[in-house]
Design an enzyme around this catalytic site. Sequence first.
Site, short mmCIF file in Angstrom:
data_model
loop_
_atom_site.label_atom_id
_atom_site.label_comp_id
_atom_site.label_asym_id
_atom_site.label_seq_id
_atom_site.Cartn_x
_atom_site.Cartn_y
_atom_site.Cartn_z
N HIS A 16 0.86 -1.19 0.00
CA HIS A 16 0.00 0.00 0.00
C HIS A 16 0.90 1.23 0.00
O HIS A 16 1.31 1.71 1.06
CB HIS A 16 -0.92 -0.03 1.23
CG HIS A 16 -1.93 1.08 1.26
ND1 HIS A 16 -3.13 0.97 1.94
CD2 HIS A 16 -1.94 2.32 0.72
CE1 HIS A 16 -3.81 2.09 1.82
NE2 HIS A 16 -3.10 2.95 1.08
N HIS A 18 1.49 4.86 -2.40
CA HIS A 18 1.18 5.74 -3.54
C HIS A 18 2.49 6.37 -3.99
O HIS A 18 3.12 7.09 -3.20
CB HIS A 18 0.20 6.83 -3.11
CG HIS A 18 -1.08 6.28 -2.55
ND1 HIS A 18 -2.23 6.15 -3.30
CD2 HIS A 18 -1.39 5.79 -1.31
CE1 HIS A 18 -3.18 5.61 -2.55
NE2 HIS A 18 -2.70 5.39 -1.33
N HIS A 196 -9.42 1.30 -1.59
CA HIS A 196 -9.39 1.91 -0.26
C HIS A 196 -10.83 1.88 0.28
O HIS A 196 -11.76 2.30 -0.41
CB HIS A 196 -8.96 3.38 -0.35
CG HIS A 196 -7.49 3.58 -0.56
ND1 HIS A 196 -6.81 3.02 -1.60
CD2 HIS A 196 -6.59 4.32 0.15
CE1 HIS A 196 -5.54 3.40 -1.52
NE2 HIS A 196 -5.37 4.18 -0.47
N GLU A 199 -11.13 3.73 5.58
CA GLU A 199 -10.08 4.62 6.11
C GLU A 199 -10.79 5.72 6.93
O GLU A 199 -10.52 5.88 8.11
CB GLU A 199 -9.26 5.21 4.96
CG GLU A 199 -8.15 6.16 5.43
CD GLU A 199 -7.38 6.80 4.26
OE1 GLU A 199 -7.88 6.75 3.12
OE2 GLU A 199 -6.30 7.37 4.51
N ASP A 277 1.82 3.94 2.86
CA ASP A 277 0.83 4.82 2.24
C ASP A 277 1.49 5.97 1.46
O ASP A 277 1.66 5.88 0.25
CB ASP A 277 -0.16 5.34 3.30
CG ASP A 277 -1.54 5.61 2.74
OD1 ASP A 277 -1.76 5.36 1.55
OD2 ASP A 277 -2.42 6.05 3.51
N ASP A 278 1.82 7.06 2.16
CA ASP A 278 2.45 8.23 1.53
C ASP A 278 3.61 8.67 2.42
O ASP A 278 3.50 9.66 3.16
CB ASP A 278 1.42 9.37 1.40
CG ASP A 278 0.22 8.96 0.57
OD1 ASP A 278 0.32 9.01 -0.66
OD2 ASP A 278 -0.79 8.55 1.16
#
Length: 339
Positions: A16, A18, A196, A199, A277-278
């Site tokens: 996961h 991005h 997603h 969340e 994630d980021d």
Amino acid sequence: MNIDSLIDALPKAELHLHIEGTLEPEMMLALARRNGVSLPYKSVEEVNTAYEFDCLQDFLDLYYNGMSVLIEERDFYDLTYAYLEKIQQQGVIHAEIFFDPQGHTSRGISFETVLGGISAALETAEREMGITSKLIMCFLRHLPEEEAFDSLECACKHKSLIHGVGLDSSEKGYPPGLFSKVFAEARKQGFIPVAHAGEEGPAEYVEQALDDLKVQRVDHGNRAFENPQLIKRLAREKTPLTMCPLSNLRLKGIPSLELHPLKKALQAGLVVTVNSDDPSYFGGYVSDNYKAIQQALDLQPQDIITLAKNSFTASFIEDKHKQSAHDEIDKVAGKFTLT
Ligand code: HPA
Ligand code: ZN
């Protein structure tokens, strides 16, 4: 040996992530200069000060603004290569990477520029660093389904480079069911579906992702814990959750890491995984997420080994590669005597 060394040493997969969320402030400023793009920040300090979020949308506003510095194919290459170099240091040997083509095509950047740069870096990294990867193209859920169909049409011309489709961006008010048709077509075209869900959105969105989009993994899934029947279903159907502790903390999905549902997921027998994630926005790459959640939830070495194994179980690699990754994890873990 301490448990942090075990976390670093274990082979891991990241599922996961991005790619646009790996844009570090230094690179953002450098690309802005290289491409003559103006940003609302003059220094790394100013960028870091701006990264204070109260919810997902606060982050997304800066995330879409940040990606405006990505213009040329080599920008996408540099971004991707820099991420792969980082994760190599953290024991990641396989990555399944999201990209958001609509965040770029909406600014006049061609789909091929984006995909060309990312996939060339992935190829180089496999050759140079031995990191394998798969790409997952996300549809932006705050945009209409017809625009997702435009992306899917582009993806169909590059099936050998794109493994799956996902659904990201603003969740509340944009239930997965809005994208049933484009996901049905994507599945028909051979793309593996993920989304997603849960969340910020309710448990019902996780159910929609399963029932309407027929996803093979749920990204986040935190709010599934509001429905015990749904947790039983996820366990029974072995649907993996790709959780992202530092992301949830920074976007205030949870008040503290101690209250993160990851341990509950392990206890319920779910195929739960740890991801970043980021990372450039949330302050940590994958090992940093493992270390933070280990400490907050007092996870034991056996839990860490389970999480590392789950990362391959939940991946889209071939079964024989899953088995060899599990064997390698056992081998590395066997060498550790924890103090
Ligand atoms: N959630 C939803 N959409 C996103 C995220 C996220 O954490 N990161 C990039 N797009
Ligand atoms: Zn995400």
